[in-house]
Write a protein that holds these residues in place. Structure first.
Motif, PDB file in Angstrom:
ATOM      1  N   GLY A   1      32.771  53.513  53.706  1.00 46.40           N
ATOM      2  CA  GLY A   1      33.694  54.483  54.266  1.00 46.40           C
ATOM      3  C   GLY A   1      35.137  54.294  53.869  1.00 46.40           C
ATOM      4  O   GLY A   1      36.002  55.044  54.334  1.00 46.40           O
ATOM      5  N   CYS A   2      35.423  53.320  53.001  1.00 45.72           N
ATOM      6  CA  CYS A   2      36.816  53.025  52.630  1.00 45.72           C
ATOM      7  C   CYS A   2      37.073  53.248  51.143  1.00 45.72           C
ATOM      8  O   CYS A   2      37.964  52.612  50.561  1.00 45.72           O
ATOM      9  CB  CYS A   2      37.171  51.587  53.012  1.00 45.72           C
ATOM     10  N   ASP A   3      36.311  54.140  50.516  1.00 45.10           N
ATOM     11  CA  ASP A   3      36.473  54.361  49.078  1.00 45.10           C
ATOM     12  C   ASP A   3      37.894  54.790  48.722  1.00 45.10           C
ATOM     13  O   ASP A   3      38.383  54.508  47.630  1.00 45.10           O
ATOM     14  CB  ASP A   3      35.492  55.433  48.600  1.00 45.10           C
ATOM     15  N   TRP A   4      38.557  55.463  49.644  1.00 46.38           N
ATOM     16  CA  TRP A   4      39.897  56.002  49.386  1.00 46.38           C
ATOM     17  C   TRP A   4      40.988  54.954  49.565  1.00 46.38           C
ATOM     18  O   TRP A   4      42.137  55.178  49.175  1.00 46.38           O
ATOM     19  CB  TRP A   4      40.164  57.148  50.365  1.00 46.38           C
ATOM     20  N   LEU A   5      40.645  53.807  50.151  1.00 45.79           N
ATOM     21  CA  LEU A   5      41.660  52.856  50.583  1.00 45.79           C
ATOM     22  C   LEU A   5      42.031  51.891  49.456  1.00 45.79           C
ATOM     23  O   LEU A   5      41.197  51.131  48.968  1.00 45.79           O
ATOM     24  CB  LEU A   5      41.136  52.079  51.791  1.00 45.79           C
ATOM     25  N   LYS A   6      43.263  51.934  49.018  1.00 55.60           N
ATOM     26  CA  LYS A   6      43.810  51.051  47.983  1.00 55.60           C
ATOM     27  C   LYS A   6      42.890  50.954  46.752  1.00 55.60           C
ATOM     28  O   LYS A   6      42.451  49.857  46.380  1.00 55.60           O
ATOM     29  CB  LYS A   6      44.098  49.653  48.553  1.00 55.60           C
ATOM     30  N   PRO A   7      42.593  52.074  46.111  1.00 56.22           N
ATOM     31  CA  PRO A   7      41.716  52.039  44.933  1.00 56.22           C
ATOM     32  C   PRO A   7      42.267  51.192  43.798  1.00 56.22           C
ATOM     33  O   PRO A   7      41.516  50.779  42.912  1.00 56.22           O
ATOM     34  CB  PRO A   7      41.606  53.514  44.535  1.00 56.22           C
ATOM     35  N   ASP A   8      43.571  50.890  43.820  1.00 56.96           N
ATOM     36  CA  ASP A   8      44.164  50.050  42.770  1.00 56.96           C
ATOM     37  C   ASP A   8      43.657  48.617  42.835  1.00 56.96           C
ATOM     38  O   ASP A   8      43.859  47.845  41.880  1.00 56.96           O
ATOM     39  CB  ASP A   8      45.687  50.051  42.883  1.00 56.96           C
ATOM     40  N   LEU A   9      42.993  48.248  43.928  1.00 59.18           N
ATOM     41  CA  LEU A   9      42.438  46.897  44.036  1.00 59.18           C
ATOM     42  C   LEU A   9      40.963  46.853  43.671  1.00 59.18           C
ATOM     43  O   LEU A   9      40.338  45.789  43.757  1.00 59.18           O
ATOM     44  CB  LEU A   9      42.621  46.364  45.462  1.00 59.18           C
ATOM     45  N   PHE A  10      40.373  47.975  43.232  1.00 56.25           N
ATOM     46  CA  PHE A  10      38.947  47.996  42.900  1.00 56.25           C
ATOM     47  C   PHE A  10      38.725  47.775  41.404  1.00 56.25           C
ATOM     48  O   PHE A  10      38.366  46.685  40.977  1.00 56.25           O
ATOM     49  CB  PHE A  10      38.305  49.305  43.384  1.00 56.25           C
ATOM     50  N   LEU A  11      38.960  48.781  40.570  1.00 58.20           N
ATOM     51  CA  LEU A  11      38.727  48.632  39.135  1.00 58.20           C
ATOM     52  C   LEU A  11      39.885  48.009  38.352  1.00 58.20           C
ATOM     53  O   LEU A  11      39.665  47.221  37.435  1.00 58.20           O
ATOM     54  CB  LEU A  11      38.384  49.993  38.515  1.00 58.20           C
ATOM     55  N   PRO A  12      41.149  48.346  38.660  1.00 56.66           N
ATOM     56  CA  PRO A  12      42.260  47.889  37.813  1.00 56.66           C
ATOM     57  C   PRO A  12      42.404  46.386  37.613  1.00 56.66           C
ATOM     58  O   PRO A  12      42.970  45.977  36.587  1.00 56.66           O
ATOM     59  CB  PRO A  12      43.492  48.485  38.506  1.00 56.66           C
ATOM     60  N   PRO A  13      41.965  45.486  38.538  1.00 55.65           N
ATOM     61  CA  PRO A  13      42.220  44.067  38.290  1.00 55.65           C
ATOM     62  C   PRO A  13      41.692  43.543  36.956  1.00 55.65           C
ATOM     63  O   PRO A  13      42.300  42.646  36.372  1.00 55.65           O
ATOM     64  CB  PRO A  13      41.529  43.380  39.473  1.00 55.65           C
ATOM     65  N   GLY A  14      40.588  44.086  36.437  1.00 57.21           N
ATOM     66  CA  GLY A  14      40.083  43.610  35.149  1.00 57.21           C
ATOM     67  C   GLY A  14      41.060  43.858  34.023  1.00 57.21           C
ATOM     68  O   GLY A  14      41.382  42.958  33.228  1.00 57.21           O
ATOM     69  N   ASP A  15      41.570  45.088  33.933  1.00 54.11           N
ATOM     70  CA  ASP A  15      42.524  45.413  32.877  1.00 54.11           C
ATOM     71  C   ASP A  15      43.884  44.761  33.130  1.00 54.11           C
ATOM     72  O   ASP A  15      44.574  44.369  32.174  1.00 54.11           O
ATOM     73  CB  ASP A  15      42.679  46.926  32.762  1.00 54.11           C
ATOM     74  N   LYS A  16      44.273  44.634  34.408  1.00 49.64           N
ATOM     75  CA  LYS A  16      45.534  43.956  34.715  1.00 49.64           C
ATOM     76  C   LYS A  16      45.463  42.492  34.286  1.00 49.64           C
ATOM     77  O   LYS A  16      46.455  41.925  33.810  1.00 49.64           O
ATOM     78  CB  LYS A  16      45.836  44.068  36.205  1.00 49.64           C
TER      79      LYS A  16
ATOM     80  N   SER B   1      42.561  43.966  51.034  1.00 51.91           N
ATOM     81  CA  SER B   1      43.491  42.831  51.041  1.00 51.91           C
ATOM     82  C   SER B   1      42.800  41.638  50.431  1.00 51.91           C
ATOM     83  O   SER B   1      41.609  41.427  50.642  1.00 51.91           O
ATOM     84  CB  SER B   1      43.968  42.514  52.464  1.00 51.91           C
ATOM     85  N   LEU B   2      43.555  40.869  49.675  1.00 51.22           N
ATOM     86  CA  LEU B   2      42.948  39.754  48.950  1.00 51.22           C
ATOM     87  C   LEU B   2      42.912  38.490  49.793  1.00 51.22           C
ATOM     88  O   LEU B   2      41.916  37.770  49.804  1.00 51.22           O
ATOM     89  CB  LEU B   2      43.711  39.511  47.643  1.00 51.22           C
ATOM     90  N   GLY B   3      43.973  38.183  50.492  1.00 48.35           N
ATOM     91  CA  GLY B   3      43.986  37.035  51.381  1.00 48.35           C
ATOM     92  C   GLY B   3      44.168  35.723  50.644  1.00 48.35           C
ATOM     93  O   GLY B   3      44.125  35.655  49.411  1.00 48.35           O
ATOM     94  N   PRO B   4      44.369  34.626  51.400  1.00 48.04           N
ATOM     95  CA  PRO B   4      44.576  33.315  50.781  1.00 48.04           C
ATOM     96  C   PRO B   4      43.302  32.798  50.128  1.00 48.04           C
ATOM     97  O   PRO B   4      42.194  33.220  50.466  1.00 48.04           O
ATOM     98  CB  PRO B   4      44.988  32.435  51.960  1.00 48.04           C
ATOM     99  N   GLY B   5      43.476  31.873  49.198  1.00 50.68           N
ATOM    100  CA  GLY B   5      42.326  31.259  48.558  1.00 50.68           C
ATOM    101  C   GLY B   5      41.700  32.110  47.478  1.00 50.68           C
ATOM    102  O   GLY B   5      40.538  31.894  47.118  1.00 50.68           O
ATOM    103  N   HIS B   6      42.438  33.073  46.950  1.00 51.81           N
ATOM    104  CA  HIS B   6      41.940  33.939  45.883  1.00 51.81           C
ATOM    105  C   HIS B   6      42.954  33.988  44.748  1.00 51.81           C
ATOM    106  O   HIS B   6      44.132  33.680  44.931  1.00 51.81           O
ATOM    107  CB  HIS B   6      41.706  35.359  46.393  1.00 51.81           C
ATOM    108  N   LEU B   7      42.475  34.424  43.604  1.00 54.88           N
ATOM    109  CA  LEU B   7      43.333  34.665  42.450  1.00 54.88           C
ATOM    110  C   LEU B   7      43.499  36.161  42.256  1.00 54.88           C
ATOM    111  O   LEU B   7      42.513  36.903  42.247  1.00 54.88           O
ATOM    112  CB  LEU B   7      42.724  34.055  41.186  1.00 54.88           C
ATOM    113  N   ASP B   8      44.730  36.614  42.094  1.00 57.49           N
ATOM    114  CA  ASP B   8      44.968  37.975  41.634  1.00 57.49           C
ATOM    115  C   ASP B   8      45.013  37.935  40.101  1.00 57.49           C
ATOM    116  O   ASP B   8      44.881  36.859  39.495  1.00 57.49           O
ATOM    117  CB  ASP B   8      46.236  38.557  42.250  1.00 57.49           C
ATOM    118  N   PRO B   9      45.147  39.069  39.418  1.00 54.55           N
ATOM    119  CA  PRO B   9      45.097  39.041  37.955  1.00 54.55           C
ATOM    120  C   PRO B   9      46.110  38.106  37.300  1.00 54.55           C
ATOM    121  O   PRO B   9      45.782  37.429  36.300  1.00 54.55           O
ATOM    122  CB  PRO B   9      45.348  40.504  37.581  1.00 54.55           C
TER     123      PRO B   9
END
Length: 254
Positions: free
Chosen positions: A212-227, A177-185
């Motif tokens: 232990g959370c490698d499986w959890l929401k992987p779309d928030l790990f690498l994809p933000p750069g390309d997004k 989760s990103l939470g407040p005070g952050h920028l998404d792509p």
């Protein structure tokens, strides 16, 4: 100017013989999160004239990384952080601190640096009473650089941080989760448009993740750069984007 991204918010800005290191995390783990991409930064990452710390969160003011920084480097930190550093690391580190707040200007080597506002929680947390302003930094080099730290969009961003040539802009986080005070792509692309940067390098993504959370929401790990790169084609198509991998460098012309 040479920019190296070591992962997360850790970068080296090298210009005119001066080296600045931002938010150094030079190890493979921060508490319950571990480095999932790329090795820990090379020892050369710690060689700098000054460290720029954006705020007191442990993934930005990483106390365990300070001993890996050149012993004569100045530590530019938010107002109030020197007490925390003194308590944890002693006078050998706190005596090197230069505390700043938004609007303060300092000179390191050949570079003038201005602390700017960041819309982010500046408290140390958890289980700590230490607090101070969250900051970004504007580096007046050739080219000029905005290192955003952690921030969300705010009303005076365009005039405080911009106009600028290069934006080192956060586009993600270190958990599900990103939470407040952050920028998404998408908001990061809007920030680049507001500061009128002609070049943008996404940071603060694709490095750390909870153990232990490698499986959890992987779309928030690498994809933000390309997004982010895709969002930039819509929001600020006149700017160029370079997506680096941890440890990679790029040369930026004036």
């Amino acid at each position: 100017m040479r920019i190296t991204w070591w992962g997360h918010a850790t970068t080296t800005i090298e210009a005119n013989g001066t080296r600045l290191l931002t938010d150094p995390v030079l190890t493979s783990r921060i508490a319950h999160v571990r480095r999932r991409r790329g090795p820990a930064p090379l020892p050369e990452a710690g060689q700098c004239d000054a460290v720029l710390v954006s705020h007191m969160h442990a993934d930005h003011l990483h106390l365990s990384s300070l001993p890996l920084v050149a012993p004569d480097a100045a530590l530019v930190v938010p107002r109030g952080a020197a007490k925390l550093i003194h308590q944890d690391s002693g006078a050998a580190f706190s005596d090197r601190c230069i505390e700043v707040a938004p609007g303060n200007q300092i000179r390191i080597g050949s570079l003038d640096i201005t602390a700017v506002t960041a819309l982010h929680d500046g408290r140390r947390l958890p289980w700590s009473s230490y607090a101070g302003p969250a900051l970004g930094y504007r580096v007046e080099g050739s080219p000029s650089v905005w290192f955003a730290g952690d921030t969300d969009l705010y009303d005076d961003l365009a005039t405080e941080a911009g106009p600028v040539d290069l934006a080192l802009v956060p586009v993600g986080g270190w958990g599900p989760s990103l939470g407040p005070g952050h920028l998404d792509p998408v908001r990061a692309a809007e920030a680049v448009r507001l500061v009128r940067a002609r070049i943008a390098i996404p940071i603060h993504f694709g490095t750390f993740w909870p153990i232990g959370c490698d499986w959890l929401k992987p779309d928030l790990f690498l994809p933000p750069g390309d997004k982010f790169k895709t969002a930039m084609t819509e929001v600020a198509p006149e700017a160029s984007v370079e997506v680096l991998a941890p440890g990679e460098s790029t040369e930026v012309d004036a």
